[in-house]
Design a protein around this motif. Structure first.
Motif, short mmCIF file in Angstrom:
data_model
loop_
_atom_site.label_atom_id
_atom_site.label_comp_id
_atom_site.label_asym_id
_atom_site.label_seq_id
_atom_site.Cartn_x
_atom_site.Cartn_y
_atom_site.Cartn_z
N LEU A 170 4.83 -12.99 -16.10
CA LEU A 170 5.33 -12.78 -14.56
C LEU A 170 6.73 -13.65 -14.82
N PHE A 171 7.86 -12.86 -14.42
CA PHE A 171 9.27 -13.64 -14.53
C PHE A 171 9.71 -13.86 -13.15
N TYR A 172 10.21 -14.94 -12.88
CA TYR A 172 10.65 -15.50 -11.49
C TYR A 172 11.76 -15.91 -11.78
N ARG A 173 12.83 -15.44 -10.68
CA ARG A 173 14.28 -16.05 -10.87
C ARG A 173 14.40 -17.59 -10.48
N THR A 174 14.99 -18.31 -11.31
CA THR A 174 15.07 -19.55 -11.32
C THR A 174 16.40 -20.11 -11.43
N GLN A 175 17.31 -19.27 -12.15
CA GLN A 175 18.78 -19.78 -12.56
C GLN A 175 19.69 -18.62 -12.53
N HIS A 176 20.91 -19.14 -11.95
CA HIS A 176 22.08 -17.98 -11.87
C HIS A 176 22.55 -17.91 -13.22
N VAL A 177 22.91 -16.79 -13.69
CA VAL A 177 23.74 -16.63 -15.07
C VAL A 177 24.92 -15.83 -14.74
N LYS A 178 24.68 -14.75 -14.09
CA LYS A 178 26.06 -13.78 -14.00
C LYS A 178 26.29 -13.52 -12.36
N GLY A 179 27.40 -13.47 -12.01
CA GLY A 179 27.80 -12.96 -10.61
C GLY A 179 27.78 -11.44 -10.21
N ASP A 180 26.67 -10.60 -10.98
CA ASP A 180 26.92 -9.23 -10.81
C ASP A 180 25.97 -8.95 -9.76
N GLY A 181 25.32 -9.71 -9.01
CA GLY A 181 24.32 -9.11 -7.94
C GLY A 181 23.04 -8.57 -8.25
#
Length: 123
Positions: free
Chosen positions: A84-95
């Motif tokens: 399971l993959f959970y968002r934890t860090q911002h890489v790109k500002g593409d939305g």
């Protein structure tokens, strides 16, 4: 008394004239606050990762962590593996959320065996 009624009527009519309609188009998020949403999600997911314990069941993990952004599943020999993959860090500002912005949580035979890149690469 008559002056009070006239004033009250004036306020009532004025307030009706100032009301309007608001229309929300989309999935509940508009572009101006989407950053706030992903930031809140990342903060919450990172906090929830600290509450994980090895050996938890898949159901316990999902109750704690919520819905995964991505998932993978396969069977290898005699073990059933779910990642399971959970968002934890911002890489790109593409939305868009991508796997490189997520932390993998690895479950084997309905038991949490690890999370993070090392756990993912060792399966």
């Amino acid at each position: 008394m008559k002056t009070n009624l006239i004033g009250l009527a004036f306020i009532g009519i004025t307030s009706l004239g100032l009301t309007g309609c608001v229309i929300n188009v989309g999935e509940g998020e508009s572009g101006w606050d989407s950053k706030v949403s992903w930031e809140k999600t990342q903060i919450q997911n990172r906090a929830n990762l600290t509450r994980l314990s090895l050996g938890m069941s898949r159901e316990q993990v999902q109750v704690l962590m919520g819905q995964a952004d991505f998932n993978e599943a396969y069977i290898e020999k005699d073990k059933e593996v779910h990642v399971l993959f959970y968002r934890t860090q911002h890489v790109k500002g593409d939305g868009k959320t991508t796997k490189d912005e997520c932390t993998p949580v690895v479950i084997s035979n309905d038991e949490l065996v690890g999370w993070g890149e090392k756990a993912y690469s060792n399966i």
